[in-house]
Design an enzyme around this catalytic site. Structure first.
Site, PDB file in Angstrom:
ATOM      1  N   LYS A   1       7.189 -11.806  77.250  1.00  0.00           N
ATOM      2  CA  LYS A   1       6.515 -12.823  78.059  1.00  0.00           C
ATOM      3  C   LYS A   1       6.757 -12.620  79.556  1.00  0.00           C
ATOM      4  O   LYS A   1       5.983 -13.096  80.376  1.00  0.00           O
ATOM      5  CB  LYS A   1       6.904 -14.220  77.594  1.00  0.00           C
ATOM      6  CG  LYS A   1       6.305 -14.463  76.210  1.00  0.00           C
ATOM      7  CD  LYS A   1       6.396 -15.847  75.699  1.00  0.00           C
ATOM      8  CE  LYS A   1       5.737 -15.914  74.326  1.00  0.00           C
ATOM      9  NZ  LYS A   1       6.365 -15.020  73.319  1.00  0.00           N
TER      10      LYS A   1
HETATM   11  C1  LIG Z   1       5.698 -14.551  72.185  1.00  0.00           C
HETATM   12  C2  LIG Z   1       6.260 -13.418  71.415  1.00  0.00           C
HETATM   13  C3  LIG Z   1       5.501 -12.729  70.439  1.00  0.00           C
HETATM   14  C4  LIG Z   1       4.089 -13.137  70.061  1.00  0.00           C
HETATM   15  O1  LIG Z   1       3.192 -12.948  71.084  1.00  0.00           O
HETATM   16  P1  LIG Z   1       1.724 -13.562  71.020  1.00  0.00           P
HETATM   17  O2  LIG Z   1       1.263 -13.720  72.406  1.00  0.00           O
HETATM   18  O3  LIG Z   1       1.904 -14.856  70.328  1.00  0.00           O
HETATM   19  O4  LIG Z   1       0.890 -12.628  70.264  1.00  0.00           O
HETATM   20  C5  LIG Z   1       6.076 -11.654  69.792  1.00  0.00           C
HETATM   21  N1  LIG Z   1       7.355 -11.291  70.056  1.00  0.00           N
HETATM   22  C6  LIG Z   1       8.113 -11.930  70.969  1.00  0.00           C
HETATM   23  C7  LIG Z   1       9.506 -11.478  71.199  1.00  0.00           C
HETATM   24  C8  LIG Z   1       7.590 -12.994  71.691  1.00  0.00           C
HETATM   25  O5  LIG Z   1       8.366 -13.630  72.608  1.00  0.00           O
END
Ligand SMILES: *Cc1c(COP(=O)(O)O)cnc(C)c1O
Length: 496
Positions: A113
């Site tokens: 993120k």
């Molecule tokens: C948020 C997140 C995901 C999922 O991402 P999406 O945007 O929901 O597809 C996968 N792995 C981690 C570590 C995350 O923080």
């Protein structure tokens, strides 16, 4: 260059510019903003192959965010992708066995993120200036752990913004709590609430829907906004690393000109894999988009049957960031396969909110051929971590392990031997206990920081700064409140 406008997937309202879509987040009719068309990459792969991450980011983002000037966009990029990342490559690639891992965890909170949340604050303040918004922007978020910290790190000390994060006081892990309450930055506020995540989220929604409060804040020079994963200011920066990964693999001679690269993405909200789909639509030679789920396999069932059905038990897994039953970004794909017909899309979304499910007709399902869905259970996740560690000495986190397992299954089920990129979304240091227990059950009883040191020894990697910092960082946020006091806490912080 022609202006690219954005429309709501549910059809109401006029098209808006990119900066307006970023400021609004969600469209007023509850839909998601989508570009009127996906731009084609206007830069040759040979050129992209030589570019830095920042240069690639500019080449991609300028085609989506057409109302930003070159200077504005380059400034945003330079402020986002700097020494907050622990490598100048920003998103390094690692070849392990016969898969390529794209490591998206080298930012401030060691998870993917950061890729979008480190630039979103700058895109937002630039958007505010462009649209004559004088108010300070106040980001409100309820978090069950990860997004809150990544948003705090992104917005901390960004001029013209404040950020308030609410988390369930007894509903996040001790490490997650420590990460948040040690957050620096005079414009940040972290508040534990007596309640669960839903209470925190409902409280935030109530604040957003309070028109009287909105007036009061407006008079004091503030306006509320959110850093939601549906904001196109988060989606567009995620397209960048798919272009970058392909270009770097070309540069290293791992791919021939035009050779198709498959991609496996560990998914919850469908945001990351949608960005891969946008990169493919821009003309990057991406083959199959493999959507990897954990036991909350609502997307696997959707790709297999054409029915999206959230009416099921919610399962807590070792890959918590994918424990999601409503994949909000999927709406953008549904809109696309509905022939960009907002009425049809709105009808599905209305069904989803009324009954928890909808089913695509056959001709729409036929348009999902670019995708392949699969999932892994808890045992498969742990097995993938152990197997790759034993075979190659590479330690993956639990989310990446889900994707790695699914990528290998995809190959054996289909016989498709194309090169495969596995998107690595978190550092193993973020989920140390699950990761180490998967490698050897003797670690199940060990103390958290002892595990961190052991992981460093096993993997031969340095303990990331984000983890080192919380060992010793002072607690700066001590506010705790009841569900009904959230609004007062926000007002006090803003001096209203
Ligand atoms: C948020 C997140 C995901 C999922 O991402 P999406 O945007 O929901 O597809 C996968 N792995 C981690 C570590 C995350 O923080």
């Amino acid at each position: 260059m022609n202006q690219l406008y954005y429309r709501s997937t549910r059809g109401a309202g006029e098209p808006v510019t990119a900066s307006q879509a970023i400021l609004r987040g969600l469209a007023p009719d509850g839909g998601l903003y989508v570009p009127e068309s996906i731009p084609q990459m206007d830069c040759a792969m040979e050129e992209l192959a030589e570019m830095s991450y920042q240069e690639t980011a500019y080449a991609v983002m300028k085609q989506f965010l057409t109302d930003f000037t070159e200077e504005e966009l380059k400034t945003c990029i330079a402020r986002a992708y700097d020494s907050k990342f622990d490598t100048p490559e920003i998103a390094p690639l690692r070849k392990v066995e016969d898969l390529y891992y794209l490591e998206l965890f080298h930012g401030a909170t060691i998870a993917f993120k950061d890729m979008a949340l480190s630039i979103l604050p700058h895109l937002m303040t630039a958007s505010a200036r462009k649209n004559g918004v004088k108010n300070e922007i106040v980001i409100l978020t309820a978090t069950s752990g990860d997004t809150g910290k990544a948003a705090l790190a992104g917005f901390a000390d960004v001029e013209g913004t404040r950020i308030v994060v609410f988390y369930p006081k007894d509903g996040v892990s001790p490490i997650q709590e420590k990460q948040m309450v040690t957050q620096k930055g005079a414009n940040t506020l972290v508040v534990g609430i007596h309640g669960n995540f839903d209470d925190a989220q409902n409280g935030v929604k109530a604040i957003f829907n309070d028109r009287e409060l909105e007036q009061e804040l407006e008079q004091a020079g503030f306006q509320l906004s959110s850093a939601n994963s549906i904001n196109i200011g988060r989606l567009v920066p995620q397209v960048v690393y798919y272009v970058y990964a392909y270009a770097k693999l070309r540069q290293r001679g791992e791919l021939q000109p035009g050779e198709l690269l498959n991609v496996t993405v560990p998914t919850g909200n469908f945001g990351n894999i949608l960005a891969a789909y946008y990169a493919k639509s821009m003309g990057v030679p991406i083959g199959k988009l493999v959507c990897a789920s954990n036991e909350n396999k609502v997307l696997f069932d959707f790709f297999r049957t054409g029915t999206y059905d959230r009416n099921r038990e919610f399962i807590l897994t070792s890959s918590p960031s994918m424990d999601i039953l409503i994949s909000s970004n999927l709406e953008r794909l549904i809109y696309k396969v509905a022939g960009e017909d907002p009425r049809q899309n709105a009808a599905f979304m209305e069904q989803l909110s009324r009954t928890g499910a909808y089913t695509l007709p056959e001709e729409m399902r036929d348009r999902l051929q670019d995708f392949w869905g699969d999932y892994t259970d808890e045992q498969g996740t742990a097995q993938a971590i152990r197997q790759v560690y034993e075979a190659a000495g590479y330690v993956m986190d639990t989310h990446t392990a889900v994707a790695s397992h699914v990528a290998k299954d995809y190959r054996s089920q289909t016989g498709d031997r194309s090169k495969m990129l596995v998107v690595s979304t978190a550092s193993p240091y973020k989920f140390t206990r699950s990761v180490m227990s998967a490698i050897d059950s003797k670690y199940e009883q060990a103390e958290d920081f002892a595990l961190v040191d052991e992981l460093s020894r096993l993997s031969g990697t340095k303990v990331p700064q984000a983890i080192e910092a919380i060992r010793s960082a002072p607690v700066l946020h001590k506010t705790v409140c009841g569900k009904s006091e959230m609004q007062d806490v926000v007002k006090r912080f803003l001096g209203v």
